[in-house]
Design a protein around this motif. Sequence first.
Motif, PDB file in Angstrom:
ATOM      1  N   ASP A 222       0.901  -1.268  -0.019  1.00  0.00           N
ATOM      2  CA  ASP A 222      -0.056   0.036   0.005  1.00  0.00           C
ATOM      3  C   ASP A 222       0.837   1.226  -0.154  1.00  0.00           C
ATOM      4  N   TYR A 223       1.838   1.373   0.637  1.00  0.00           N
ATOM      5  CA  TYR A 223       2.891   2.469   0.815  1.00  0.00           C
ATOM      6  C   TYR A 223       4.353   1.880   0.952  1.00  0.00           C
ATOM      7  N   VAL A 224       4.999   2.700   0.344  1.00  0.00           N
ATOM      8  CA  VAL A 224       6.684   2.485   0.244  1.00  0.00           C
ATOM      9  C   VAL A 224       7.143   3.740   0.596  1.00  0.00           C
ATOM     10  N   PHE A 225       8.038   3.542   1.642  1.00  0.00           N
ATOM     11  CA  PHE A 225       9.026   4.713   2.019  1.00  0.00           C
ATOM     12  C   PHE A 225      10.248   4.431   1.975  1.00  0.00           C
ATOM     13  N   THR A 226      10.945   5.452   1.465  1.00  0.00           N
ATOM     14  CA  THR A 226      12.372   5.282   1.047  1.00  0.00           C
ATOM     15  C   THR A 226      13.103   6.595   2.172  1.00  0.00           C
ATOM     16  N   THR A 227      14.245   6.225   2.564  1.00  0.00           N
ATOM     17  CA  THR A 227      14.927   7.017   3.348  1.00  0.00           C
ATOM     18  C   THR A 227      16.538   7.209   2.719  1.00  0.00           C
ATOM     19  N   GLY A 228      17.068   8.270   2.766  1.00  0.00           N
ATOM     20  CA  GLY A 228      18.309   8.568   2.171  1.00  0.00           C
ATOM     21  C   GLY A 228      18.490   9.405   0.848  1.00  0.00           C
ATOM     22  N   GLY A 229      19.725   9.937   0.684  1.00  0.00           N
ATOM     23  CA  GLY A 229      19.916  10.318  -0.585  1.00  0.00           C
ATOM     24  C   GLY A 229      19.196  11.491  -1.270  1.00  0.00           C
ATOM     25  N   ILE A 230      18.586  12.343  -0.477  1.00  0.00           N
ATOM     26  CA  ILE A 230      17.995  13.361  -1.013  1.00  0.00           C
ATOM     27  C   ILE A 230      18.674  14.768  -0.555  1.00  0.00           C
ATOM     28  N   GLY A 231      19.966  14.774  -0.334  1.00  0.00           N
ATOM     29  CA  GLY A 231      20.751  16.102  -0.169  1.00  0.00           C
ATOM     30  C   GLY A 231      21.237  16.611  -1.446  1.00  0.00           C
ATOM     31  N   PRO A 232      22.469  17.582  -1.324  1.00  0.00           N
ATOM     32  CA  PRO A 232      22.515  18.349  -2.468  1.00  0.00           C
ATOM     33  C   PRO A 232      23.780  17.820  -3.225  1.00  0.00           C
ATOM     34  N   THR A 233      24.567  16.643  -2.762  1.00  0.00           N
ATOM     35  CA  THR A 233      25.727  16.225  -3.292  1.00  0.00           C
ATOM     36  C   THR A 233      25.466  15.111  -4.511  1.00  0.00           C
TER      37      THR A 233
ATOM     38  N   VAL B  59      12.175  17.665  -8.243  1.00  0.00           N
ATOM     39  CA  VAL B  59      11.342  16.396  -7.833  1.00  0.00           C
ATOM     40  C   VAL B  59      10.744  15.940  -8.932  1.00  0.00           C
ATOM     41  N   PRO B  60      10.284  14.565  -9.062  1.00  0.00           N
ATOM     42  CA  PRO B  60       9.632  14.046 -10.269  1.00  0.00           C
ATOM     43  C   PRO B  60       8.429  14.916 -10.603  1.00  0.00           C
ATOM     44  N   SER B  61       8.439  14.878 -11.945  1.00  0.00           N
ATOM     45  CA  SER B  61       7.056  15.712 -12.367  1.00  0.00           C
ATOM     46  C   SER B  61       5.851  14.904 -11.666  1.00  0.00           C
ATOM     47  N   GLY B  62       4.895  15.895 -11.046  1.00  0.00           N
ATOM     48  CA  GLY B  62       3.879  15.180 -10.539  1.00  0.00           C
ATOM     49  C   GLY B  62       3.850  14.687  -9.007  1.00  0.00           C
ATOM     50  N   ALA B  63       5.157  14.984  -8.607  1.00  0.00           N
ATOM     51  CA  ALA B  63       5.080  14.990  -6.984  1.00  0.00           C
ATOM     52  C   ALA B  63       4.692  15.983  -6.161  1.00  0.00           C
ATOM     53  N   THR B  64       4.484  15.440  -4.868  1.00  0.00           N
ATOM     54  CA  THR B  64       3.650  16.603  -3.962  1.00  0.00           C
ATOM     55  C   THR B  64       4.841  16.432  -3.011  1.00  0.00           C
ATOM     56  N   LEU B  65       5.062  17.736  -2.415  1.00  0.00           N
ATOM     57  CA  LEU B  65       6.132  17.939  -1.416  1.00  0.00           C
ATOM     58  C   LEU B  65       6.013  17.462  -0.145  1.00  0.00           C
ATOM     59  N   ILE B  66       6.728  17.014   0.842  1.00  0.00           N
ATOM     60  CA  ILE B  66       6.884  16.794   2.212  1.00  0.00           C
ATOM     61  C   ILE B  66       7.409  17.666   2.855  1.00  0.00           C
ATOM     62  N   ASP B  67       6.673  18.421   3.896  1.00  0.00           N
ATOM     63  CA  ASP B  67       7.574  19.522   4.649  1.00  0.00           C
ATOM     64  C   ASP B  67       8.578  18.898   5.494  1.00  0.00           C
ATOM     65  N   ASN B  68       9.719  19.594   5.658  1.00  0.00           N
ATOM     66  CA  ASN B  68      10.733  19.430   6.538  1.00  0.00           C
ATOM     67  C   ASN B  68      11.117  20.503   7.285  1.00  0.00           C
ATOM     68  N   PRO B  69      10.651  20.360   8.575  1.00  0.00           N
ATOM     69  CA  PRO B  69      10.702  21.366   9.574  1.00  0.00           C
ATOM     70  C   PRO B  69      12.086  21.402  10.217  1.00  0.00           C
ATOM     71  N   VAL B  70      12.897  20.731   9.863  1.00  0.00           N
ATOM     72  CA  VAL B  70      14.145  20.618  10.682  1.00  0.00           C
ATOM     73  C   VAL B  70      15.165  21.562   9.789  1.00  0.00           C
ATOM     74  N   SER B  71      15.485  21.036   8.515  1.00  0.00           N
ATOM     75  CA  SER B  71      16.257  21.741   7.757  1.00  0.00           C
ATOM     76  C   SER B  71      15.884  22.231   6.208  1.00  0.00           C
ATOM     77  N   ALA B  72      14.486  22.320   6.244  1.00  0.00           N
ATOM     78  CA  ALA B  72      13.999  23.021   5.131  1.00  0.00           C
ATOM     79  C   ALA B  72      13.560  22.161   3.701  1.00  0.00           C
TER      80      ALA B  72
ATOM     81  N   GLY C 171      17.411  10.732   5.306  1.00  0.00           N
ATOM     82  CA  GLY C 171      18.076   9.716   5.843  1.00  0.00           C
ATOM     83  C   GLY C 171      18.323  10.163   7.231  1.00  0.00           C
ATOM     84  N   ILE C 172      18.781  11.200   7.520  1.00  0.00           N
ATOM     85  CA  ILE C 172      19.127  11.579   8.964  1.00  0.00           C
ATOM     86  C   ILE C 172      17.797  11.507   9.887  1.00  0.00           C
ATOM     87  N   PRO C 173      18.037  10.670  10.763  1.00  0.00           N
ATOM     88  CA  PRO C 173      17.030  10.213  11.907  1.00  0.00           C
ATOM     89  C   PRO C 173      16.120  11.527  12.107  1.00  0.00           C
ATOM     90  N   VAL C 174      16.632  12.399  12.630  1.00  0.00           N
ATOM     91  CA  VAL C 174      15.640  13.499  13.326  1.00  0.00           C
ATOM     92  C   VAL C 174      14.938  14.296  12.117  1.00  0.00           C
TER      93      VAL C 174
END
Lengths: 270, 270
Positions: free
Chosen positions: B72-83, B129-142, B156-159
Amino acid sequence: MPDVKNQRKKTVRAALVIIGDEILSGRTKDANLNYLANWLGELGITLSEVRVVADDKDAVVRAVNDCRPRYDYVFTTGGIGPTHDDITAQCIAAAFNVPLEVNPEAQRILESYHGEGDVNKARMRMARVPSGATLIDNPVSAAPGFQMDNVFVLAGIPVVMQAMLEKLRDRLEGGAIVTSKSLTVHAGESNIAALLTAVQDRHEALSVGSYPFFRLSKGGEGRVGTCLVFRGVDGGDIDAAIDETKFALEQISVEYEDGEPLLPHHKKQG
Amino acid sequence: MPDVKNQRKKTVRAALVIIGDEILSGRTKDANLNYLANWLGELGITLSEVRVVADDKDAVVRAVNDCRPRYDYVFTTGGIGPTHDDITAQCIAAAFNVPLEVNPEAQRILESYHGEGDVNKARMRMARVPSGATLIDNPVSAAPGFQMDNVFVLAGIPVVMQAMLEKLRDRLEGGAIVTSKSLTVHAGESNIAALLTAVQDRHEALSVGSYPFFRLSKGGEGRVGTCLVFRGVDGGDIDAAIDETKFALEQISVEYEDGEPLLPHHKKQG
C-alpha cells in the motif's frame, strides 16, 4: 614476478536476507546487518543488498531466489530454531525445489549435545536440512546452520550467528579489499558539492560519500560540517583524491582535518 | 449501531527502501527501520518488507518498482541532499518514467530558508522532484521530501526523517491496529514447541512468536527460557491464546510469568 592475480582481484558481492517478524514489528533491533557488513568487508566481500522479510514462506522464497543468481553469496539469518515459526529450512528447500530431509550428521550432533533421550521431536526439526546441503557448525548451541549452493543459512541470535561465520570463513573467496579514509570539512554540503562532483568525476573507481553533521559547541552554537568518506580498492587513488580535495578546499578557504568528526553526532544516514 | 467499518478494517502493508552505501559498508548503523516500524504500527500499518540498497541508480529503481505494486505504501530514506551521491529524486523519476523538474514551492522554501542569494546550484538540486510529485515538509532543515503516488521519499538523517513522518501522517490511511502481549516461559523452546504449534493452529489469525533467551543468575548459572509474543488485531483472541498456553504449561509443570523477561539478554533475533 609481481603477483598480478592479487592486483586484479574481482569484486565479490553478497546479499543478506534477514528473516524476522520481530524486526519488522519493531520489537527487536537487528544487530546482524552491521556485523556482517564489517566482517565481509575484511574478507574483500561487498555487502550489496539487504532484505528484511517476514516469517512467511512466500516472502522468504522470493527474496532468496531474487538474490542468489544476482550475488556471489547470500546469507540468511533467523528462523532455524525448533518451533513452528522457524521455517527457514523448508523455505530454502522450496527455493531450490528439493526435499527437506534429516541430516544424519546433524542428528548425531544434536543427540551428542542434548543426550540421546532428550532429542525430542521439536529438536529433531533442527536436524532437517534441504537435500544436498552441507552443515555449518554451531559451537554455541549445537543446532547447525547449513549451506546450499551459494546460500548460507545462519542463526538469528547474534552470538550464534557470529560463531557460525567463523566456521564457514574458509568456504568464502574474497576479492579486492575495499578501504576507506575520511576527511572532516568545516563547511556545509551545499558549499562543497560542486568541488566534490569534480573530485568524484576524476576518480571514477572510488566512491566519495558526503555526510553532513551538526556539531554543538560548548556555548550551544551549532557548527555545520561535512564528513567525506573516500572508499575504494586502490589506497593510492584514495590518497590522491584526498590530496586534491584538500587543495581545492584551500582555494576556497575552507578548513578541514583528517579523519571523522570528533563528536558522536556526525553519523548521518542517507 | 455498532461501528462495523472499524471492526472489519483491512490490513494495510508498507515497505521501506533504505538507500545508503554507508549502511551496507558497515560504517553507520541504521536507526530508521525500527523507528518507522513502531510509528507505522501505531497507525495500523504493517511494515512487511525492508530493503537496503546501495547509492546506485539501477538498484534503487529496481527496489522501488518491485515494492510499489506490492504494498500500500513505500517509504524511502536517504539520498535527498545536495551532493553528487544524493540520487534518490532522479531514481524515483526514472522508476515512474517521468522527468525531474524544479518544483516552484520547493524553490521558494529553499530561498526563504537560505536567503535568495545563498541558494546556490547545489542547493537548487534539492528543489528538483519528479514531475507530478507533492512535497513533504521538512521542519528541521527546509529541504523537502516528496510523495509520488504511493511512494514517500524521506531524508536519511533520523531527526529529519522523523519530523517528515509527522508532516505526512494525514496522508496515510491505517488499517486494523495490531497489538501484542508477551509471556515469559521458564523452559527451553524445544520443550514447549509442540504445545505452541497447537496454540498457533487454534488461533490462525494470530502470530505466535517464540524467542529463546538465556538469563544469567547472580551465581553465574544460566537459566534458559523462551519469550512468547502473541500478535494480532483481536485483543480477545490474544487473551484467549495466552490463557490456553498458560493452562497447557501448568499441565506439564512449566513456570511462566506475564510480560517480557526482565534482563536485557532476552531479545533474540530470528
